[in-house]
Design a protein around this motif. Structure first.
Motif, PDB file in Angstrom:
ATOM      1  N   CYS A 226       0.858  -1.192   0.000  1.00  0.00           N
ATOM      2  CA  CYS A 226       0.000   0.000   0.000  1.00  0.00           C
ATOM      3  C   CYS A 226       0.893   1.240   0.000  1.00  0.00           C
ATOM      4  O   CYS A 226       1.678   1.429   0.936  1.00  0.00           O
ATOM      5  N   LEU A 227       0.756   2.049  -1.028  1.00  0.00           N
ATOM      6  CA  LEU A 227       1.624   3.211  -1.200  1.00  0.00           C
ATOM      7  C   LEU A 227       0.836   4.501  -0.991  1.00  0.00           C
ATOM      8  O   LEU A 227      -0.098   4.809  -1.735  1.00  0.00           O
ATOM      9  N   TYR A 228       1.238   5.251   0.038  1.00  0.00           N
ATOM     10  CA  TYR A 228       0.750   6.612   0.242  1.00  0.00           C
ATOM     11  C   TYR A 228       1.755   7.558  -0.416  1.00  0.00           C
ATOM     12  O   TYR A 228       2.971   7.428  -0.217  1.00  0.00           O
ATOM     13  N   HIS A 229       1.264   8.521  -1.198  1.00  0.00           N
ATOM     14  CA  HIS A 229       2.192   9.385  -1.919  1.00  0.00           C
ATOM     15  C   HIS A 229       1.569  10.748  -2.165  1.00  0.00           C
ATOM     16  O   HIS A 229       0.334  10.885  -2.222  1.00  0.00           O
ATOM     17  N   ALA A 230       2.424  11.741  -2.304  1.00  0.00           N
ATOM     18  CA  ALA A 230       1.938  13.113  -2.490  1.00  0.00           C
ATOM     19  C   ALA A 230       3.002  13.961  -3.149  1.00  0.00           C
ATOM     20  O   ALA A 230       4.202  13.755  -2.949  1.00  0.00           O
TER      21      ALA A 230
END
Length: 267
Positions: free
Chosen positions: A128-132
């Motif tokens: 699961c990749l959180y990115h911004a």
């Protein structure tokens, strides 16, 4: 940094984060060499070291003018955040990595002249990749994360809090923490600062409080939380120094000031 350069930087960083995560998963159940650093609970494995070395080599090969600030000694001696600085935690939550084989993350924040431009938090075992990217929103995999609620009563908040700060200690007045615990709906402790920042950005946790984190623990999370309208400061509300270890309060903006002013005081 123009938009094309920023996108290229983002694409390379994403590829390296996912590659590092895949390598960790393939090696997950092999025997580990485990050492301690500052105290018996401050663990490091060769996987932490190998992963940071992987990032340092990739960054220096592709961006020789960029700096690397990392936990395990493969970065540079960073004195300022002028130019582009990659702030890397190869495994955030090493104790979870060792004992649980889950609940740890790769955390990579990219700062330009002291401003967080790109952030990645990768929950390796959940893929699961959180990115911004700054001013472009925060995402969980391909899902755009909505802005945090404009108003939430503290009585309905879920906060992340390590029990260390609720017992007598030399740093913080535990009585204020006790009052906060009684006030809020519930507390959680996940053992990974990066994941706790990600959960605030996702809106499934409302605040995270701790009294000692390093830049690599928070760099990516700051970018994510800011992109959904959250607030990150020192626990007393003062601005963060991205080159020091310090107390941290990351929150939904609607409860941030109330927590820092009414429930956190230092000895």
């Amino acid at each position: 940094m123009n938009e094309q350069q920023k996108q290229s930087l983002y694409d390379n960083a994403k590829r390296w984060v996912l590659e590092a995560g895949e390598h960790i998963r393939t090696k997950m159940h092999q025997p580990l060499v485990i050492e301690t650093k500052s105290n018996p609970d401050d663990l490091v494995t060769e996987m932490d070291q190998d992963t940071e070395k992987f990032f340092a080599e990739k960054i220096r090969e592709s961006y020789p003018d960029h700096k690397v600030l990392g936990e395990e000694g493969f970065g540079d001696d960073v004195k300022d955040l002028d130019g582009v600085t990659w702030i890397v935690d190869p495994i955030d939550g090493t104790m979870n990595f060792v004992h649980q084989k889950q609940n740890f993350a790769i955390s990579v924040g990219i700062f330009k002249d002291g401003i967080g431009e790109i952030g990645f938090i990768y929950d390796v075992m959940k893929d699961c990749l959180y990115h911004a990217k700054r001013n472009e929103g925060a995402y969980k995999n391909d899902q755009l994360l909505p802005a945090l609620a404009n108003s939430i009563p503290l009585e309905e908040a879920i906060i992340g809090l390590n029990s260390t700060w609720a017992v007598p200690n030399k740093k913080v007045d535990e009585n204020g923490i006790h009052r906060l615990i009684r006030k809020v709906r519930g507390t959680r402790s996940y053992g990974s600062a990066a994941l706790e920042f990600a959960y605030i950005a996702e809106g499934i946790m409302d605040s995270y409080i701790t009294m000692r984190l390093a830049p690599w623990d928070i760099a990516a999370g700051i970018v994510l939380v800011h992109e959904v309208g959250g607030k990150v400061t020192k626990a007393n509300g003062e601005p963060i120094n991205m080159l020091d270890k310090q107390s941290i309060l990351a929150s939904n903006a609607s409860i941030h000031k109330e927590i820092s002013m009414n429930y956190i005081s230092f000895k």
